[in-house]
Design a protein around this motif. Structure first.
Motif, short mmCIF file in Angstrom:
data_model
loop_
_atom_site.label_atom_id
_atom_site.label_comp_id
_atom_site.label_asym_id
_atom_site.label_seq_id
_atom_site.Cartn_x
_atom_site.Cartn_y
_atom_site.Cartn_z
N ALA A 1 19.15 -21.70 37.15
CA ALA A 1 20.33 -22.04 37.93
C ALA A 1 20.04 -21.91 39.42
O ALA A 1 20.45 -22.75 40.23
N ALA A 2 19.32 -20.85 39.80
CA ALA A 2 18.95 -20.66 41.20
C ALA A 2 18.01 -21.77 41.67
O ALA A 2 18.15 -22.30 42.79
N ASP A 3 17.03 -22.14 40.83
CA ASP A 3 16.11 -23.22 41.17
C ASP A 3 16.88 -24.51 41.45
O ASP A 3 16.60 -25.23 42.41
N TYR A 4 17.84 -24.80 40.59
CA TYR A 4 18.62 -26.03 40.75
C TYR A 4 19.46 -25.97 42.01
O TYR A 4 19.47 -26.91 42.83
N LEU A 5 20.18 -24.87 42.20
CA LEU A 5 21.10 -24.73 43.32
C LEU A 5 20.38 -24.84 44.65
O LEU A 5 20.75 -25.67 45.51
N PHE A 6 19.35 -24.06 44.82
CA PHE A 6 18.65 -24.07 46.10
C PHE A 6 17.71 -25.27 46.24
O PHE A 6 17.37 -25.66 47.35
#
Length: 224
Positions: A72-77
């Motif tokens: 989720a962090a990879d996608y968001l940032f």
């Protein structure tokens, strides 16, 4: 006559499922859940329900809650980074002030598209620990350096006032995220829609004017 036996399928995975679409739905549902409850309080069952997939699909794609949080962090940032990198490309005018304005506008647009950004970061900060440290070191600080590059150039050229760059980053990013992170307050005070491109542009125009006007030097103003 030979009986036709039903074809076996993997448990929890519907036939003809689109893996990329399922994965995207899970990540978006996870962003909302992590933004509201943090890592510890987030429920994989709730994420599966919101994504419209079987509970087992989460472990099928992500193996664990930790890896789902990381994805989720990879996608968001990743989305944020793509937008800022595109906006960071110097324009034909070579004006770092205008380049900074383009980056602020990009941040506003991504914040409207991904309204859980502020909550995701806030909950991660409240949880603290290694996960928050990883987010800051891996994602936030590189984005901070990228987004402040034109500001540093403008200061070096005497076009903007020399202020604490960390404060500049915090003010700009929090202001960009705020109206999209708090839906109820936005509706109560501004009746603005995050799905209306004209309103998003208007908010970006307002924010850019407020953030840059007070920081411009007479040298820059004399150019206009």
């Amino acid at each position: 006559m030979t009986a036709v036996l039903p074809t076996k399928t993997r448990a929890g995975r519907p036939m003809n499922a689109n893996p990329a679409l399922q994965r995207d739905k899970i990540i978006r549902a996870a962003l909302a859940e992590f933004a509201q409850k943090g890592f510890a309080g987030a429920s994989l069952r709730t994420i599966a329900q919101e994504a419209g997939v079987a509970h087992g699909m989460i472990r099928h794609y992500f193996q664990s809650k930790e890896l789902l949080f990381q994805s989720a962090a990879d996608y968001l940032f990743g989305e944020m980074g793509k937008a800022l990198l595109q906006a960071a490309e110097p324009g034909d005018d070579g004006d770092p002030v205008q380049q900074l304005a383009r980056q602020i506008r990009a941040f506003v647009k991504v914040s409207a598209e991904l309204p859980h950004l502020a909550g995701f970061l806030m909950q991660a900060g409240l949880d603290g620990g290694e996960q928050f440290t990883h987010l800051v070191e891996t994602y936030v600080k590189p984005l901070q350096a990228l987004s402040l590059a034109p500001y540093h150039q403008a200061v070096a050229q005497g076009l903007m006032r020399d202020m604490n760059p960390d404060f500049v980053f915090l003010v700009a990013t929090h202001a960009a995220m705020a109206p999209f992170a708090n839906t109820a307050l936005r509706r109560a005070l501004a009746d603005a829609s995050p799905h209306d491109p004209a309103q998003i542009e208007a908010y970006a125009d307002t924010l850019i004017a407020m953030l840059t006007e007070g920081a411009l030097t007479e040298r820059y103003r004399s150019r206009q």
